[in-house]
Design an enzyme around this catalytic site. Structure first.
Site, PDB file in Angstrom:
ATOM      1  N   SER A  44       0.833  -1.202   0.000  1.00 53.65           N
ATOM      2  CA  SER A  44       0.000   0.000   0.000  1.00 53.65           C
ATOM      3  C   SER A  44       0.873   1.259   0.000  1.00 53.65           C
ATOM      4  CB  SER A  44      -0.954  -0.054   1.205  1.00 53.65           C
ATOM      5  OG  SER A  44      -1.933   0.936   1.137  1.00 53.65           O
ATOM      6  N   ASP A 163      -6.119  -3.706  -1.999  1.00 55.45           N
ATOM      7  CA  ASP A 163      -5.101  -3.400  -0.999  1.00 55.45           C
ATOM      8  C   ASP A 163      -4.301  -4.627  -0.562  1.00 55.45           C
ATOM      9  OD1 ASP A 163      -3.659  -2.486   1.194  1.00 55.45           O
ATOM     10  OD2 ASP A 163      -5.419  -1.973   2.392  1.00 55.45           O
TER      11      ASP A 163
END
Length: 280
Positions: A44, A163
């Site tokens: 991320s 994610d």
């Protein structure tokens, strides 16, 4: 991803605005030309920090977090409640690519490979994908795509991704499996933090009902996170772990937009890196 004969890995956790800490650490690495690593794995916001560092673009991540990510065009609860994105990555990626683009050529000319973690929404499994000039922009976007807050799923290698932190927030075990005998990990929370299980698992299952394996991965996130922390605290006998973590008074949360707090967090990252790199 093939096993590589490497020794020292750098792993960087995500955490949205908390990535300001790793931005500070890696900017000091740029100042000191500190690059003792054989490969890097980012998750991320940690992956975008690594990309800026490897491209030698000091303060790029700082500017993304303290300016662009704080604008209402990016964060909007009202838009989310109307059915849009809470975190509009489409807008963020378009404007930063236009105004402060990552130097993808320089990034991939240097010899340290960057692996970016994403989560397959259909299996809930983590993928560790090596960046290339052709995939890097969309790959970083996929790793930063917080489920629900961003309603799209970028396609990487013909798979819908989200994610990377959902499936593997701190991929230290993966780094070890790939052959690293020394791992430096940059955390985005103070060392000692342990993630608690969701108090409303039924809501996660409801919102992600179309993707049950992703929902299951999200519910197992705390367990996997805490296992990574345990690995960091008690690594295998043949592995050394170096931890760079924010202090207990780190003031930045996942969606903090207060410039003063973000600047404090950035300075904490700089200070932490200075303690790691001993001046000659």
């Amino acid at each position: 991803m093939e096993k590589a004969s490497v020794q020292h890995a750098l792993v960087v956790e995500g955490g949205a605005m908390r990535g300001i800490f790793s931005a500070g650490v890696l900017d000091h690495f740029i100042d000191r030309q500190f690059l003792p690593f054989d490969f890097c794995i980012g998750v991320s916001a940690g992956s975008t920090s690594l990309a800026s560092w490897l491209a030698n673009q000091k303060k790029r991540t700082y500017n993304v977090i303290t300016d662009y990510s704080c604008r209402p065009e990016f964060i909007s609860v009202k838009r989310f409640l109307r059915g849009g994105h809470w975190l509009d990555l489409d807008w963020l990626w378009d404007i930063t690519i236009d105004e402060i683009p990552i130097d993808t050529d320089k990034l991939h000319q240097q010899l340290v490979p960057l692996y970016v973690v994403t989560t397959d929404i259909n299996t809930g499994l983590a993928h560790y994908i090596r960046s290339t000039p052709d995939n890097i922009i969309e790959l970083l976007k996929a790793s930063c795509s917080v489920p629900l807050a961003y309603r799209h799923y970028p396609i990487i290698n013909n798979m819908k991704m989200t994610d990377g932190g959902v499936a593997d927030s701190i991929p230290v075990e993966k780094a070890y499996q790939l052959g690293a005998k020394e791992i430096t990990v940059i955390l985005s929370r103070p060392l000692g933090y342990e993630k608690k299980p969701s108090r409303i698992p039924w809501l996660t299952k409801r919102f992600l009902a179309q993707y049950p394996h992703l929902a299951n991965a999200a519910l197992l996130r705390s367990e996997n996170y805490n296992r990574s922390i345990a690995f960091i605290k008690t690594p295998p006998s043949d592995c050394k772990i170096n931890v760079i973590a924010p202090p207990a008074n780190f003031p930045v949360g996942r969606l903090t937009t207060d410039k003063l707090k973000l600047d404090i967090g950035y300075q904490m990252g700089l200070d932490a890196a200075k303690r790691i790199i001993v001046e000659p």
